[in-house]
Design a protein around this motif. Sequence first.
Motif, short mmCIF file in Angstrom:
data_model
loop_
_atom_site.label_atom_id
_atom_site.label_comp_id
_atom_site.label_asym_id
_atom_site.label_seq_id
_atom_site.Cartn_x
_atom_site.Cartn_y
_atom_site.Cartn_z
N MET A 1 0.85 -1.20 0.00
CA MET A 1 0.00 0.00 0.00
C MET A 1 0.88 1.24 0.00
O MET A 1 1.75 1.39 0.87
CB MET A 1 -0.92 0.00 1.22
CG MET A 1 -2.04 -1.02 1.14
SD MET A 1 -2.94 -1.23 2.69
CE MET A 1 -2.06 -2.63 3.41
N ILE A 2 0.67 2.09 -0.98
CA ILE A 2 1.42 3.33 -1.10
C ILE A 2 0.41 4.47 -1.03
O ILE A 2 -0.46 4.59 -1.91
CB ILE A 2 2.22 3.39 -2.43
CG1 ILE A 2 3.32 2.33 -2.45
CG2 ILE A 2 2.84 4.76 -2.61
CD1 ILE A 2 2.90 1.00 -3.01
N PHE A 3 0.50 5.29 0.00
CA PHE A 3 -0.53 6.32 0.18
C PHE A 3 0.00 7.47 1.04
O PHE A 3 1.01 7.34 1.72
CB PHE A 3 -1.78 5.73 0.83
CG PHE A 3 -1.53 5.10 2.18
CD1 PHE A 3 -1.75 5.80 3.35
CD2 PHE A 3 -1.07 3.79 2.27
CE1 PHE A 3 -1.52 5.21 4.60
CE2 PHE A 3 -0.84 3.19 3.50
CZ PHE A 3 -1.06 3.91 4.66
N MET A 4 -0.71 8.58 0.99
CA MET A 4 -0.39 9.73 1.82
C MET A 4 -1.15 9.64 3.13
O MET A 4 -2.20 8.99 3.20
CB MET A 4 -0.76 11.02 1.09
CG MET A 4 -0.24 12.28 1.77
SD MET A 4 -0.94 13.78 1.05
CE MET A 4 -2.61 13.74 1.70
N ASN A 5 -0.63 10.29 4.16
CA ASN A 5 -1.30 10.31 5.46
C ASN A 5 -2.53 11.21 5.36
O ASN A 5 -2.47 12.41 5.57
CB ASN A 5 -0.33 10.82 6.53
CG ASN A 5 -0.88 10.63 7.93
OD1 ASN A 5 -2.10 10.61 8.14
ND2 ASN A 5 0.02 10.49 8.89
N GLN A 6 -3.66 10.60 5.02
CA GLN A 6 -4.89 11.36 4.78
C GLN A 6 -5.46 11.97 6.06
O GLN A 6 -6.04 13.06 6.04
CB GLN A 6 -5.94 10.46 4.12
CG GLN A 6 -5.50 9.84 2.80
CD GLN A 6 -5.44 10.85 1.66
OE1 GLN A 6 -5.99 11.95 1.75
NE2 GLN A 6 -4.79 10.47 0.58
N LYS A 7 -5.30 11.28 7.15
CA LYS A 7 -5.79 11.81 8.43
C LYS A 7 -5.04 13.08 8.81
O LYS A 7 -5.64 14.08 9.25
CB LYS A 7 -5.64 10.76 9.53
CG LYS A 7 -6.21 11.21 10.88
CD LYS A 7 -6.14 10.09 11.91
CE LYS A 7 -6.71 10.55 13.25
NZ LYS A 7 -6.68 9.46 14.27
N GLU A 8 -3.73 13.07 8.62
CA GLU A 8 -2.91 14.26 8.88
C GLU A 8 -3.35 15.41 8.00
O GLU A 8 -3.42 16.56 8.45
CB GLU A 8 -1.44 13.93 8.63
CG GLU A 8 -0.51 15.12 8.78
CD GLU A 8 0.90 14.86 8.25
OE1 GLU A 8 1.84 15.46 8.75
OE2 GLU A 8 1.04 14.05 7.31
N ALA A 9 -3.68 15.12 6.75
CA ALA A 9 -4.10 16.16 5.82
C ALA A 9 -5.40 16.81 6.26
O ALA A 9 -5.54 18.04 6.28
CB ALA A 9 -4.25 15.57 4.42
N ASN B 1 -12.76 8.55 4.72
CA ASN B 1 -12.95 8.31 6.15
C ASN B 1 -11.77 8.82 6.96
O ASN B 1 -11.92 9.40 8.04
CB ASN B 1 -13.16 6.82 6.42
CG ASN B 1 -14.51 6.34 5.93
OD1 ASN B 1 -15.43 7.13 5.75
ND2 ASN B 1 -14.64 5.04 5.71
N ALA B 2 -10.55 8.61 6.45
CA ALA B 2 -9.35 9.07 7.15
C ALA B 2 -9.30 10.59 7.20
O ALA B 2 -8.94 11.19 8.22
CB ALA B 2 -8.10 8.51 6.47
N ARG B 3 -9.65 11.23 6.08
CA ARG B 3 -9.68 12.70 6.07
C ARG B 3 -10.70 13.23 7.07
O ARG B 3 -10.46 14.22 7.76
CB ARG B 3 -10.03 13.20 4.66
CG ARG B 3 -8.94 12.96 3.64
CD ARG B 3 -9.37 13.44 2.26
NE ARG B 3 -8.40 13.05 1.25
CZ ARG B 3 -8.54 13.27 -0.04
NH1 ARG B 3 -9.61 13.89 -0.50
NH2 ARG B 3 -7.60 12.89 -0.91
#
Length: 341
Positions: free
Chosen positions: A154-162, A191-193
Amino acid sequence: MATIEDVARRAGLSRTTVSRVINEHPYVSIAKKKKVMEAMEELGYVPNSAARSLRNQRTGVIAVLIPRVMNPFFSQLIETLEHAASESFHQLIICQTQYSAKKELMYLNLLKTRQVDGVILTSAENDWSVIEEYLDYGPIVLCNEFEERANVPMIFMNQKEAGYKATKHLIEMGHRKIAYCCGRYRSNVANAREEGFKKALAEAGIAFDEIDAFREAITSEDGIDIFNGIRSRGSNRPTAIFTGSDEVAAGIISEAARCNWNIPRDLAVTGFDNQVITELMNPRITTVEQPVCEMALKTMEVMMERIRLRQFTGREMHKFSMKLIIRESTKMQAELARIPY
């Protein structure tokens, strides 16, 4: 027409070494690979992909499943993925799902029928238990998407942090009634955002009101509808909005201008992705910058390794950090002069 022997002579290497590079042999130095690729380019030599696929039982093709080609984020992602695939002597085919679970399964069947060597999934429309069955036929790599149950890279950005940092910025600008806007309501990314958004509100002692949530917003037309919904609420309206898309943010801002609203005085707006449109709008859009190219390169690197090793399962996490780009859609020009970018 150039031959493999011509390439070997031009590169100053043996025919065996050139063959190993073309067939992605793991034990060839980077320097030699570069010499071979430069020689191939100079001579216009193209490897016989049909012969290679017969020897390796591979197609030399990777499928990338995206929801919308028109979304600038996915366009940029595809461009980098295609270049990286080409560097590894692979072709990339683009499969647009349009957020359809049925279409997603249709494209995943390319893996099952051995028409592609691997699948890059950027947005999962089916439950993971359904997608997981296709790992019997080849590697699947999640890029931009993540799934807690998945036993794949899994390659992704930290959506919760964003979501957290963008919302905290709006709170720091004095806003207490902030709307939330997302694309696919049930996606893990959205959901993370939202988790990050609500975390920032909770820290500031601000209650979240569901009336200020706008779901399934994807296009600029959705942004226009959202603005008109906000405008119709009179005094009981949000003074700022976090959106999960520069495209949606642009729609809000353009409609606000048509209605003679001042952005950010009447409504502060944040976008997401830092696409070209953020610099072209007036005012320019405050947005979350995703490291798209870095994510794409890591995705292709991982995919090539999985294909080479024929390793179809195995959890592997690569989480990237975000950057908040602050512009005039949330800060007045005088305020911008006092903050560093």
